[in-house]
Enzyme design. Structure first.
Site, PDB file in Angstrom:
ATOM      1  CG  ASP A 131       5.784  30.587   6.660  1.00 33.23           C
ATOM      2  OD1 ASP A 131       5.034  31.564   6.455  1.00 33.23           O
ATOM      3  OD2 ASP A 131       6.950  30.713   7.074  1.00 33.23           O
ATOM      4  CG  ASP A 259      -4.083  42.698  -1.665  1.00 33.18           C
ATOM      5  OD1 ASP A 259      -3.732  43.321  -2.688  1.00 33.18           O
ATOM      6  OD2 ASP A 259      -3.275  42.059  -0.971  1.00 33.18           O
ATOM      7  CG  ASN A 260      -1.897  45.433   0.968  1.00 33.59           C
ATOM      8  OD1 ASN A 260      -2.408  44.511   1.598  1.00 33.59           O
ATOM      9  ND2 ASN A 260      -0.713  45.328   0.402  1.00 33.59           N
TER      10      ASN A 260
HETATM   11  P1  AMP Z   1       0.585  41.278   1.483  1.00 33.88           P
HETATM   12  O1  AMP Z   1       1.248  41.621   0.195  1.00 33.88           O
HETATM   13  O2  AMP Z   1       1.533  41.133   2.622  1.00 33.88           O
HETATM   14  O3  AMP Z   1      -0.529  42.204   1.805  1.00 33.88           O
HETATM   15  O4  AMP Z   1      -0.043  39.820   1.288  1.00 33.88           O
HETATM   16  C1  AMP Z   1      -0.647  39.423   0.092  1.00 33.88           C
HETATM   17  C2  AMP Z   1      -1.226  38.031   0.201  1.00 33.88           C
HETATM   18  O5  AMP Z   1      -0.232  37.060   0.498  1.00 33.88           O
HETATM   19  C3  AMP Z   1      -2.275  37.871   1.282  1.00 33.88           C
HETATM   20  O6  AMP Z   1      -3.264  37.019   0.790  1.00 33.88           O
HETATM   21  C4  AMP Z   1      -1.510  37.219   2.400  1.00 33.88           C
HETATM   22  O7  AMP Z   1      -2.354  36.484   3.254  1.00 33.88           O
HETATM   23  C5  AMP Z   1      -0.571  36.308   1.643  1.00 33.88           C
HETATM   24  N1  AMP Z   1       0.654  36.001   2.414  1.00 33.88           N
HETATM   25  C6  AMP Z   1       1.693  36.824   2.651  1.00 33.88           C
HETATM   26  N2  AMP Z   1       2.624  36.212   3.395  1.00 33.88           N
HETATM   27  C7  AMP Z   1       2.172  34.965   3.647  1.00 33.88           C
HETATM   28  C8  AMP Z   1       2.682  33.848   4.376  1.00 33.88           C
HETATM   29  N3  AMP Z   1       3.857  33.887   5.016  1.00 33.88           N
HETATM   30  N4  AMP Z   1       1.926  32.728   4.405  1.00 33.88           N
HETATM   31  C9  AMP Z   1       0.744  32.662   3.775  1.00 33.88           C
HETATM   32  N5  AMP Z   1       0.216  33.676   3.094  1.00 33.88           N
HETATM   33  C10 AMP Z   1       0.910  34.826   3.017  1.00 33.88           C
HETATM   34 MG    MG Z   2      -2.050  42.675   2.640  1.00 32.82          MG
END
Ligand code: AMP
Ligand code: MG
Length: 509
Positions: A131, A259-260
């Site tokens: 979202d 990616d982090n």
């Molecule tokens: P993260 O694991 O939080 O670093 O996120 C990993 C991926 O998921 C990244 O590409 C984020 O942009 C995407 N992502 C995480 N939460 C959402 C969300 N609520 N809506 C859209 N993309 C998300």
């Molecule tokens: Mg991330």
């Protein structure tokens, strides 16, 4: 919409958006979503000043409009950056900013460049099923953790603002208050950013990204014989420093996907992260990390694994001879554990109040941790008590014992007294007064870390009762982690066994 009306006095940000300007094709332009009722619940005035922003003008409803995404300030060019990433070991060729937008880059008074990005600002072409939104709890967690890390002297991205949106976001646990975080970072270039282009065989864009990164983060290697190899080495060295610092304070990131991981060496994406209470190298807090891939003790190994992914991505730029490139990159990767251990040990020496470098120090440090592990004692308090030992000898063992009386009697536990004798003998070789040693240890060992039970308490009050006071108090405490202050005893202590046993964290930003 009321909030979207033009702004009378527009504060200047002095944006200079080099990523948007120079790297067309590596991002998509974006537009933050409008929110119903933006309220600026936290503004980081110290950071705002450091960034050279107009703090007075921004700590206001105008700031709420800007940092919710309702008003895009003059000079901003919001973009969603493309990136890929290995998540828990599996490769996703397209992740990207799915709920974030880079507003632009600001130059501080010292001439240093900082990204300003919104997180939770709505859907982008990278959102997939998501979202694009963020919930208040995780936004406040990221704010708090970043400030705590910064105060500990650990490289980190930092929160500039937290805005509630007046809207609900829907997660597995139900409807949650929505929020947007504004984050400042040296850059948002990740290992996964390189992987995105390498995986597509898009060598032109890969090279543009690498050249840009070198110009931005490592300008001195531009003329090196092999700049892309030097870039890998520079990133590896920064990560060796960073992970060593995490380990020295008991920080567990929880989701070290590629990616982090930044190329700047700053901590990024505080999701299911937490500080360890009882020392146990196998500690995992994240509810989704079922295999313990990102457990405390694995972090240096994972960092190296992630750097190997960066190396793979950079290989095509290094030389035309693939085997030669692999040999060069492998050399850099093999240096990583050595750099890491050197940094970690330097940190441990400081924590143990030692200045000189002696060959036995590695064993002394690791043996101390072994005595802690076998007793399940609190990692942070153990060093605090040890610092007291120089003033009031023969207290450490019994004080640590009092923390976990049942476990301490375990016959298998290596004796603490024997270790303390070694440490005293080693300390004597330093030739400085016990007073000076204690003072040095107080500077190296934090008293106040964001204790898990206190973080939960603060986030619960904020999200369930709209009561920000516990958060404000905890933030104040962790912003000054060194040196005991009167009246803050509770902030220095671990939670009760009920609070710490089985503690779990959740992603869901
Ligand atoms: P993260 O694991 O939080 O670093 O996120 C990993 C991926 O998921 C990244 O590409 C984020 O942009 C995407 N992502 C995480 N939460 C959402 C969300 N609520 N809506 C859209 N993309 C998300
Ligand atoms: Mg991330």
């Amino acid at each position: 919409m009321e909030n979207a009306t033009p702004i009378a006095a527009e504060p200047s940000f002095y944006f200079d958006n080099s990523y948007a300007r120079m790297l067309e094709g590596l991002y998509v332009p974006g537009r933050p979503a409008q929110v119903v009722e933006p309220v600026l619940i936290k503004y980081n005035r110290a950071l705002s000043d450091a960034l050279g922003l107009d703090t007075q003008a921004l700590d206001s409803p105008l700031g709420a409009a800007i940092f919710s995404g309702n008003h895009v300030p003059i000079g901003a060019t919001p973009i969603a950056q493309a990136y890929a990433g290995h998540q828990f070991g599996g490769f996703s060729p397209q992740l990207g900013d799915g709920r974030a937008l880079l507003l632009g880059e600001v130059i501080d008074r010292a001439g240093k460049r900082h990204d300003l990005a919104l997180k939770g600002s709505g859907r982008t072409p990278f959102s997939r099923g998501g979202d694009g939104k963020a919930a208040l709890g995780p936004v406040l967690r990221e704010y708090l953790m970043g400030e705590a890390m910064h105060a500990l002297g650990i490289p980190t991205t930092r929160a500039l603002a937290a805005v509630t949106t007046g809207e609900s976001v829907h997660r597995e646990t139900g409807a949650l208050p929505g929020a947007v975080l504004t984050r400042a970072a040296s850059s948002h270039i990740r290992v996964g950013t390189f992987q995105f282009f390498a995986a597509r065989g898009d060598i032109d864009n890969l090279r543009r990204l690498a050249d840009y990164t070198i110009a931005r983060h490592d300008p001195e290697i531009k003329e090196a014989p092999n700049p892309y190899l030097s870039l890998l080495r520079a990133v590896a060295e920064r990560q060796a420093v960073l992970i060593a610092r995490w380990m020295n304070v008991g920080f567990i990131h929880g989701v070290m996907n590629t990616d982090n991981m930044t190329v700047s060496g700053e901590t990024i994406d505080y999701g299911p992260c937490a500080f360890m209470d009882q020392y146990d190298p196998a500690t995992v807090f994240s509810s989704i990390d079922l295999q313990g891939r990102y457990a405390y003790a694995n972090q240096p190994l994972i960092a190296r694994w992630n750097l190997a992914r960066l190396a793979e991505a950079l290989l095509p730029l290094m030389t035309n001879a693939p085997e030669r490139a692999v040999a060069l990159a492998t050399e850099v990767l093999d240096e990583f554990p050595i750099h890491y251990e050197r940094n970690w040990l330097a940190g441990m020496r400081r924590k143990l109040g030692l200045q000189a470098q002696r060959t036995d120090d590695l064993a002394l440090a690791t043996d101390f941790l072994k005595t802690l592990a076998s007793r399940q004692v609190d990692f942070t308090l153990a060093f605090d008590y040890l610092a007291d030992e120089t003033q009031v000898p023969h207290q450490t063992a019994s004080r640590l014992q009092a923390l976990h009386p049942t476990v301490n009697d375990a016959p298998t536990a290596p004796p603490m007294d024997a270790w303390l004798s070694r440490w005293r003998a080693r300390s004597a070789l330093e030739g400085r007064s016990p007073l000076a040693q204690t003072a040095a240890m107080r500077e190296a060992n934090p008293v106040y870390i964001p204790r898990n039970h206190l973080v939960e308490e603060a986030l619960d009050a904020a999200t369930q009762q709209g009561d920000m006071r516990p958060f404000e108090r905890l933030l104040d405490v962790v912003k000054q982690p060194f040196g005991k202050r009167d009246g803050l005893e509770r902030y220095a202590l671990p939670g009760t066994t009920e609070q710490t046993a089985g503690y779990k964290t959740f992603c869901g930003t």
